[in-house]
Design a protein around this motif. Sequence first.
Motif, PDB file in Angstrom:
ATOM      1  N   MET A  95       0.843  -1.167   0.000  1.00  0.00           N
ATOM      2  CA  MET A  95       0.000   0.000   0.000  1.00  0.00           C
ATOM      3  C   MET A  95       0.890   1.233   0.000  1.00  0.00           C
ATOM      4  N   THR A  96       0.510   2.271  -0.715  1.00  0.00           N
ATOM      5  CA  THR A  96       1.337   3.468  -0.808  1.00  0.00           C
ATOM      6  C   THR A  96       0.593   4.643  -0.220  1.00  0.00           C
ATOM      7  N   LYS A  97       1.371   5.559   0.326  1.00  0.00           N
ATOM      8  CA  LYS A  97       0.810   6.788   0.886  1.00  0.00           C
ATOM      9  C   LYS A  97       1.566   7.964   0.295  1.00  0.00           C
ATOM     10  N   HIS A  98       0.889   9.075   0.107  1.00  0.00           N
ATOM     11  CA  HIS A  98       1.540  10.296  -0.367  1.00  0.00           C
ATOM     12  C   HIS A  98       1.635  11.262   0.796  1.00  0.00           C
ATOM     13  N   THR A  99       2.787  11.857   0.963  1.00  0.00           N
ATOM     14  CA  THR A  99       2.969  12.851   2.015  1.00  0.00           C
ATOM     15  C   THR A  99       2.920  14.224   1.397  1.00  0.00           C
ATOM     16  N   PRO A 100       2.528  15.268   2.152  1.00  0.00           N
ATOM     17  CA  PRO A 100       2.448  16.606   1.576  1.00  0.00           C
ATOM     18  C   PRO A 100       3.812  17.158   1.158  1.00  0.00           C
ATOM     19  N   ASP A 101       4.896  16.679   1.797  1.00  0.00           N
ATOM     20  CA  ASP A 101       6.214  17.208   1.469  1.00  0.00           C
ATOM     21  C   ASP A 101       6.661  16.775   0.078  1.00  0.00           C
ATOM     22  N   SER A 102       6.406  15.522  -0.279  1.00  0.00           N
ATOM     23  CA  SER A 102       6.845  15.021  -1.585  1.00  0.00           C
ATOM     24  C   SER A 102       5.696  14.265  -2.243  1.00  0.00           C
ATOM     25  N   ALA A 158       0.964  -3.197   7.818  1.00  0.00           N
ATOM     26  CA  ALA A 158      -0.385  -3.387   7.271  1.00  0.00           C
ATOM     27  C   ALA A 158      -1.138  -4.456   8.044  1.00  0.00           C
ATOM     28  N   ALA A 159      -0.466  -5.541   8.397  1.00  0.00           N
ATOM     29  CA  ALA A 159      -1.116  -6.618   9.153  1.00  0.00           C
ATOM     30  C   ALA A 159      -1.500  -6.135  10.545  1.00  0.00           C
ATOM     31  N   ALA A 160      -0.643  -5.354  11.184  1.00  0.00           N
ATOM     32  CA  ALA A 160      -0.939  -4.825  12.525  1.00  0.00           C
ATOM     33  C   ALA A 160      -2.125  -3.874  12.467  1.00  0.00           C
ATOM     34  N   ARG A 161      -2.182  -3.032  11.418  1.00  0.00           N
ATOM     35  CA  ARG A 161      -3.283  -2.085  11.271  1.00  0.00           C
ATOM     36  C   ARG A 161      -4.604  -2.817  11.053  1.00  0.00           C
ATOM     37  N   LEU A 162      -4.601  -3.835  10.232  1.00  0.00           N
ATOM     38  CA  LEU A 162      -5.822  -4.599   9.962  1.00  0.00           C
ATOM     39  C   LEU A 162      -6.245  -5.437  11.154  1.00  0.00           C
ATOM     40  N   ALA A 163      -5.307  -5.937  11.929  1.00  0.00           N
ATOM     41  CA  ALA A 163      -5.627  -6.771  13.087  1.00  0.00           C
ATOM     42  C   ALA A 163      -6.229  -5.937  14.216  1.00  0.00           C
ATOM     43  N   ALA A 164      -5.816  -4.674  14.308  1.00  0.00           N
ATOM     44  CA  ALA A 164      -6.306  -3.821  15.394  1.00  0.00           C
ATOM     45  C   ALA A 164      -7.811  -3.617  15.267  1.00  0.00           C
ATOM     46  N   GLU A 192       4.157   1.034   2.744  1.00  0.00           N
ATOM     47  CA  GLU A 192       3.916   0.517   4.082  1.00  0.00           C
ATOM     48  C   GLU A 192       4.368  -0.943   4.070  1.00  0.00           C
ATOM     49  N   THR A 193       5.094  -1.337   5.111  1.00  0.00           N
ATOM     50  CA  THR A 193       5.588  -2.717   5.151  1.00  0.00           C
ATOM     51  C   THR A 193       4.435  -3.675   5.401  1.00  0.00           C
ATOM     52  N   ALA A 194       4.641  -4.918   5.123  1.00  0.00           N
ATOM     53  CA  ALA A 194       3.611  -5.942   5.305  1.00  0.00           C
ATOM     54  C   ALA A 194       3.251  -6.098   6.770  1.00  0.00           C
ATOM     55  N   GLN A 195       4.255  -5.973   7.635  1.00  0.00           N
ATOM     56  CA  GLN A 195       3.994  -6.102   9.083  1.00  0.00           C
ATOM     57  C   GLN A 195       3.114  -4.954   9.571  1.00  0.00           C
TER      58      GLN A 195
END
Length: 195
Positions: free
Chosen positions: A1-8, A20-26, A15-18
């Motif tokens: 998954m990719t995210k865009h930051t306002p700076d660039s 993403a898995a932690a975010r989905l598990a929460a 986002e690393t796989a770990q």
Amino acid sequence: MTKHTPDSPSEPVTETAQEAAARLAAGKGRPTPTRKEREALNKRPLVPGDRKEAARAAKAKMAESREKARLGLAAGEERYLPVRDRGVQKRFVRDFVDSRFNIGEFLIPVMFLVIILTLFPPVVQVYAMLLLWVFFGIAVLDGIWLGIQVRKRLAAKFGEASVERGVRWYAAMRAFQLRVLRLPKPQVKRGQRPA
């Protein structure tokens, strides 16, 4: 998954796989309610079971809210004030008027005295009316002087361009009220000038 930051905005941050898995598990910590459960929460009877009790409860709730608003108005809480009394400048004007001795606040007692003096012989009545007109003239002059002072103090504190319209009239009308009858109640003592 990719995210865009306002700076660039052109460089995506992955986002690393770990992570993403932690975010989905929460998750949110509870199951999603079914449609039946959500509709059951929204159902209320159109007419309460005991209408008299519901009317009493509504009446008590309204009385409580009116009392809360009355106390808030007397204390000068901003959210309970009418529109004409709201704002920093109006608070300053109220405090300035309440901090000084105003001749106009004694106009009602003087008028009451004149009414009593009209029960006496005509000579006393003439002097009583003359006293009333002289006192009224002095009170009006005091109100004009108060308006000039208020305008000058507001211009010094908030800037000439930002002084609200009608503050002189607001100050004069407050000055003509008996101190004990003013709403919102005076927040400062006599002689205690607002900052």
